[in-house]
Enzyme design. Structure first.
Site, short mmCIF file in Angstrom:
data_model
loop_
_atom_site.label_atom_id
_atom_site.label_comp_id
_atom_site.label_asym_id
_atom_site.label_seq_id
_atom_site.Cartn_x
_atom_site.Cartn_y
_atom_site.Cartn_z
N GLY A 60 0.82 -1.21 0.00
CA GLY A 60 0.00 0.00 0.00
C GLY A 60 0.84 1.26 0.00
N GLU A 61 1.92 1.25 0.77
CA GLU A 61 2.80 2.41 0.83
C GLU A 61 3.61 2.56 -0.46
OE1 GLU A 61 1.05 1.33 4.13
OE2 GLU A 61 2.69 0.02 3.47
N PHE A 62 3.93 1.43 -1.10
CA PHE A 62 4.60 1.50 -2.39
C PHE A 62 3.72 2.20 -3.42
CE2 PHE A 62 5.28 -0.36 -6.64
CZ PHE A 62 6.57 0.11 -6.87
#
Length: 411
Positions: A60-62
């Site tokens: 998700g952060e990527f």
């Protein structure tokens, strides 16, 4: 407190090989870090020059980092881009993608001082971005000590986070950053309250990401042919708790086509759901297009973000269990999205904002789901929701561009 932290990491480091024997996830965690520094040395030998390092916790952060990564590669193609992951759930799918914007993908070692110094001595990054959270004390301290430009992007803070409840060791990680780029005014206010002033509100970079996907989604001609003129409901990242309220909805609406993309590719729950659905159903991997079906289980990864192009309405799962998945993906296509009752609203500010904007709908059970679904059957109500989704995305575009302009000047 620093010594306690170091002791805990020393113990964890020693126990990990043993614990990995009993956990497939930990086994990936340990295996992926085997000969990490040798791999880093090989990478740096074959990728010299200026290096921008992004650290993300997981997938998700990527996705939040991806718009900024793309800008760096687009505008300064000679720059090397390395992404580090802490979690196998992010590393494993990304390493298989062979993303053209990435020069390297690695695991982050444990936050022990010796590992940290060796990691930085090998990589010699020119600029470092941490994304949203996953803030490791020793890494941040050493980066700041070496005076490497250090930024936190897509920051979204809550009052209950330890940074704002405890001083000293617990708050210090924030003060190592040269600048924090926030998603919202609430985060700005929290930073201001603890005396941190180096922040800039730019918004959520995920809007840039979902808009890019909506503009150029993957083509699935077989699915498009299967749908024809029927309205389609896409159920994305659904879990058992979601399907308990969705299966009665599916069974009572045979006039729709249903695309179901589960969170897990485990075939057992999908087979169980298929048995409870009275409409003819098939699996994508064994699809027989000569047979009529109203429900298609998409039992392969990497498709969901583009499947929302077919959605009249979307349902995004996870809220009843592990945590709400990405509702901005369907909203990027201008699609109204339904999701379960969010347990910790502060963790998912986009959910509450979507509700306020009129393009997101929170439900706690099947009864509420039916009410929302019937409301969206009204063409006027649906059009208003669709318009709200499009306007919300449009008003939030450009966060990645702002961050790039403010940080690339150092290069």
């Amino acid at each position: 407190m620093v010594w306690i932290y170091r002791l805990v990491l020393w113990i964890v480091d020693g126990l990990l090989p043993f614990a990995s024997l009993f956990s497939p996830r930990l086994a990936l965690f340990v295996k992926g870090r085997k000969d990490l520094f040798g791999k880093l040395s090989d990478f740096r030998k074959s990728h010299d020059g200026k290096l921008v390092w992004f650290h993300v916790a997981s997938l998700g952060e990527f996705e939040q980092a991806k718009p900024l990564i793309h800008l760096w590669k687009q505008k300064k193609p000679e720059t090397r881009i390395l992404v580090s992951f802490f979690s196998p759930s992010g590393y494993e799918p990304v390493i298989k993608r062979q993303d053209q914007d990435l020069d390297g993908v690695v695991y982050l070692p444990l936050d022990r001082v010796g590992y940290v110094r060796k990691f930085l001595e090998i990589l010699r990054p020119d600029i470092v971005f941490f994304v949203k959270y996953d803030l490791w004390f020793n890494f941040l301290k050493e980066i700041a000590y070496r005076q490497i430009p250090l930024y936190l992007i897509s920051a979204s803070f809550r009052e209950d986070q330890v940074f704002f409840k405890r001083r000293g060791f617990f708050r210090k990680p924030l003060f190592f950053f040269d600048q924090i780029f926030t998603q919202n005014e609430k985060s700005d206010k929290l930073l201001s309250q603890i005396g941190f002033s180096r922040y800039t509100k730019v918004g959520d970079t995920r809007f840039d990401r979902v808009a890019a996907t909506a503009n150029s989604p993957k083509a699935f001609p077989q699915i498009r042919t299967w749908i024809g003129e029927k309205k389609t409901i896409v159920l994305g990242s659904v879990w058992e708790e979601d399907m308990e309220i969705l299966i009665p909805l599916i069974n009572s609406h045979p006039d729709y086509s249903w695309l179901i993309a589960p969170h897990s590719m485990n075939p057992e729950p999908m087979e169980k759901w298929k048995a409870k659905i009275i409409l003819p159903s098939q699996f994508y991997t064994g699809w027989d297009s000569t047979k009529s079906s109203s429900v298609l289980f998409v039992n392969t990864i990497g498709m969901l973000s583009s499947l929302y192009q077919f959605a009249h309405v979307a349902y995004v799962g996870g809220a009843f269990g592990a945590g709400l998945h990405n509702i901005l993906e369907p909203i990027g296509f201008g699609v109204p999205v339904i999701f379960g009752k969010v347990r910790k609203a502060g963790k998912f500010p986009e959910a509450m904002e979507a509700v306020e904007k009129g393009c997101g709908f929170e439900v706690k059970d099947h009864k509420e789901l039916e009410v929302v679904f019937e409301s969206l059957a009204s063409s006027e109500y649906y059009s208003q929701s669709q318009k709200a989704a499009k306007e919300w995305v449009k008003s939030n575009l450009g966060a990645a561009e702002k961050i790039y302009e403010l940080t690339s000047k150092l290069q």
